[in-house]
Design a protein around this motif. Structure first.
Motif, PDB file in Angstrom:
ATOM      1  N   TRP A 316      62.952  -7.785  70.235  1.00 30.76           N
ATOM      2  CA  TRP A 316      61.866  -8.742  70.444  1.00 30.76           C
ATOM      3  C   TRP A 316      61.188  -9.075  69.125  1.00 30.76           C
ATOM      4  O   TRP A 316      60.426  -8.282  68.586  1.00 30.76           O
ATOM      5  N   VAL A 342      64.430 -11.553  72.941  1.00 31.24           N
ATOM      6  CA  VAL A 342      63.333 -11.897  73.842  1.00 31.24           C
ATOM      7  C   VAL A 342      62.630 -13.165  73.354  1.00 31.24           C
ATOM      8  O   VAL A 342      62.349 -13.299  72.162  1.00 31.24           O
ATOM      9  N   VAL A 365      62.453  -2.968  75.558  1.00 30.20           N
ATOM     10  CA  VAL A 365      62.617  -3.441  74.179  1.00 30.20           C
ATOM     11  C   VAL A 365      62.649  -2.219  73.264  1.00 30.20           C
ATOM     12  O   VAL A 365      61.804  -1.340  73.409  1.00 30.20           O
ATOM     13  N   TYR A 368      61.023  -4.111  67.708  1.00 27.11           N
ATOM     14  CA  TYR A 368      59.869  -4.999  67.824  1.00 27.11           C
ATOM     15  C   TYR A 368      59.522  -5.533  66.446  1.00 27.11           C
ATOM     16  O   TYR A 368      59.519  -4.786  65.461  1.00 27.11           O
TER      17      TYR A 368
END
Ligand code: WT7
Length: 672
Positions: A316, A342, A365, A368
């Motif tokens: 993400w 994402v 996820v 990040y």
């Protein structure tokens, strides 16, 4: 070097923090041998490793052609298609895997899991519309002004399939900004959307299309067709009606092209994949031109080496696809590797500061990626909030601005739960992918530092006299790259001179040379090189303000202020901001015969939001009796910056009008 850095980070070097064994053990790259393989004496041949991460229709014969220095050509003779590499090539083994997890902002709306097969179908259908309905072909430019929904990556990949050059303008930008870029890129088609959600409101996005067409046409570029995606299929969600003869609904057109397949066009590696406009020091934004082969190879490799993306990961990147970070690290990099990426429509803190961590937990996820501005915002809004969720990240990324060590620590301890490795990636729109970052499985982290250059790149810091600075000198210099790399921009669209001037002129050793060694790339950033080889990036050396990780040219804002007829002169400086790093602060003087008033301040403020976009909203609009000026009549922005940041203006006695400084200081202190 300019003295008004957007903000000065602490100069204290922090201790190294080593990644956990669990991370290192599973990392894509954990053998330090990579730096040996990619040492400067082996340049450029090591970039074969990057090229080999792609599927080529025809393999290249020349790694690097320098005959048109400093316009470097990579992987010459090769042919490939970016859409094929990001979609088709994963079908054989992974057609059922999620390519895109789309998270709408309203929590009541279901998350959409778009498989590679579904992405393939949708990209083909859009490509069919672009080719068969719009008559678009290889080399044509199309301006996209789309928000963060799957239609954006799908449209980009449909363009790439046909060799159409996409130029996506950040959805938050005004219609005027989109129109100017459409004009510069000579787009006849604008692709937009009716509406999207932001902070709980369904925004009317389509209203901007009218302004975009108007602005583009004023400059002589007529937009013939506006293709409008529907946020809710089968329904026009904008109060602004469609214009007959100009606007067409994309969703309707697709119905006529269901299940149509469009062969990917085999593109020479050096053909343009996309344009991305960014602010420069003069008013007009620059169309940064990225190649197909070099760019895609570079972002694929960076996603693998630095983001450590692996087949089972859910990645993400919380940037907007309207910025280069989103192009490289939401769309092209992760999809080229066949990962799950994402796309989140909305605001990170909506409806509450736990939203991100809920999404992360729900989708599991594990990588990040966000900016210091978002981290500061999340930290402020919900310091302990991450404790309430069971997300688990193996790696986290920060990008776009210097991060304060305190904020870094919160990210590490709270968001990463002391387990995730952090990479602080330093780069620019022009670069396609990273310049500096630690390699997370090999090198330790240092809060506030971006690390060394990434494998393959070799940096040098020059002082103002052009001397190469030594590690550990403790002083700031201009950070440059010694060697070119495949992800680097090809040129500025239609403006090679500006390209050479902006990035190469200052440190070029011989303007006639065809040898890359004579052409170091100037980033335009000030940096300190520590004794251990880590770079601490301090900020721009030019007239650019970094607002929430996005570049804003002071000239752009000043030009917008000058649109207001009462305004005679405008000067924008960077004011420090707790959350956004910096925000523009605006000083104006009026033409004779006009009086300052609150209404006028409001009008100037509104004009700037309208012309540039809300990102440029000035912190204050100060109507001053006169600008502080040098005897030769130059506005002293440095002095104004001191006033805005409440620091000592120093000796102003050499100015033409020193008395005005005190007046302005008083005005700003009083807030009036
Ligand atoms: C400018 C580029 C491509 C990244 C998104 C912004 C600053 C970027 C860092 C970092 C300190 C950074 C620089 C650069 N910057 N990353 N990790 N640490 N500063 O792209 O809009 O092209 O802006 O952002 O000043 O020149 P951009």
């Amino acid at each position: 070097m300019s003295e008004d850095k957007t903000y000065q980070v602490t100069m204290e070097e922090h201790e190294f923090i080593y990644p956990r064994y669990e991370f290192v053990a599973q990392a894509n790259v954990s053998d330090p041998d990579i730096f040996e393989r990619m040492s400067l004496d082996k340049f450029p041949y090591y970039y074969k490793e990057f090229a080999d991460m792609l599927e080529w229709d025809e393999y290249w014969h020349t790694m690097l052609d320098t005959s048109d220095a400093p316009c470097w050509k990579w992987f010459v003779g090769g042919r490939l298609n970016a859409s094929y590499n990001c979609v088709d090539r994963h079908l054989k083994e992974n057609k059922n895997k999620t390519a895109i997890h789309y998270v709408p902002e309203p929590e009541g709306e279901a998350i959409e899991h778009i498989t590679y097969q579904n992405l393939y179908m949708r990209v083909n259908e859009v490509a069919a519309v672009l080719r068969d309905e719009m008559g678009l072909k290889k080399g044509d430019r199309v301006t996209l002004h789309l928000p963060m929904t799957p239609e954006l990556p799908i449209t980009m990949l449909a363009c790439a399939r046909l060799g159409i050059i996409h130029s996506q303008v950040f959805g938050g930008f005004s219609g005027k900004a989109a129109g100017e870029r459409a004009w510069d890129s000579e787009s006849e088609i604008l692709i937009t959307m009716d509406a999207y959600y932001r902070s709980g409101k369904l925004l009317d996005h389509f209203e901007k299309a009218e302004e975009a067409c108007k602005r583009s046409e004023e400059e002589g570029q007529k937009i013939k067709t506006v293709l409008v995606w529907q946020r809710y299929k089968g329904k026009h969600s904008s109060p602004t009606p469609l214009k007959e003869g100009r606007d067409l609904v994309m969703n309707d057109l697709i119905e006529k092209h269901k299940r149509v397949k469009v062969d990917p066009v085999s593109m020479p590696a050096e053909d343009i994949l996309f344009l991305m406009y960014t602010s420069g020091t003069t008013g007009r934004p620059k169309g940064i031109q990225h190649s197909t082969g070099g760019y895609l190879a570079y972002v694929t490799a960076m996603t693998y080496i630095i983001q450590d993306v692996q087949p089972t990961d859910v990645y993400w990147c919380m940037a907007d696809i309207g910025w280069i970070t989103g192009h490289s690290f939401i769309v092209y990099g992760p999809l080229s590797l066949g990962a799950s990426t994402v796309v989140y429509e909305g605001t990170p803190t909506y409806p509450d500061p736990g939203r991100c961590w809920r999404i992360a937990e729900e989708l599991d996820v594990n990588i990040y990626h966000t900016s210091p501005t978002a981290i500061r915002m999340l930290r402020k809004a919900g310091y302990d909030e991450p404790d309430n969720y069971n997300h688990k990240f193996k790696l986290m990324c920060t990008v776009g601005e210097p991060i304060e060590p305190e904020v870094w620590k919160w990210y590490y301890e709270k968001v990463g739960k002391n387990q995730a490795a952090i990479v602080d990636t330093y780069w620019q729109t022009e670069n396609g992918g990273f310049l500096c970052s630690s390699v997370p499985g090999i090198e330790p982290m240092k809060p506030g530092s971006a690390g060394k250059t990434v494998p393959g790149l070799h940096a040098v810091v020059y002082d103002d006299t052009g001397r190469e600075m030594e590690p550990g000198e403790g002083k700031a210099g201009n950070i440059c790259m010694r060697n070119p790399w495949p992800g680097s921009m090809q040129t500025i669209w239609k403006d090679r001179d500006r390209y050479v001037r902006t990035y190469y002129e200052r440190y070029c050793k011989d303007p006639k040379s065809k040898d890359w060694r004579d052409w170091p790339y100037m980033t335009g950033d000030a940096a300190v090189l520590a004794a251990d080889g880590y770079f601490r990036i301090l900020g721009r050396i030019d007239d650019i303000i970094n607002v929430a990780g996005h570049r804003l040219g002071t000239k752009e804002v000043e030009s917008a202020a000058l649109v207001v007829e009462e305004v005679a002169e405008a000067a924008v400086v960077a004011a420090k901001d707790e959350i956004k790093g910096a925000v523009p602060d605006l000083y104006v003087s009026l033409k004779p015969g006009f009086e300052p008033s609150t209404e006028l301040e409001k009008k100037i403020n509104a004009t700037i939001r309208d012309v540039v976009g809300p990102i440029a909203t000035p912190k204050g609009v100060w109507i001053v009796p006169d600008m502080p000026k040098t005897r030769s009549g130059k506005i002293m922005r440095r002095v104004l910056a001191c006033v805005s940041n409440n620091t000592d203006t120093g000796d102003v006695t050499t100015l033409a009008n020193p008395e005005v400084v005190e007046l302005i200081e008083e005005m700003v202190k009083k807030g009036k």
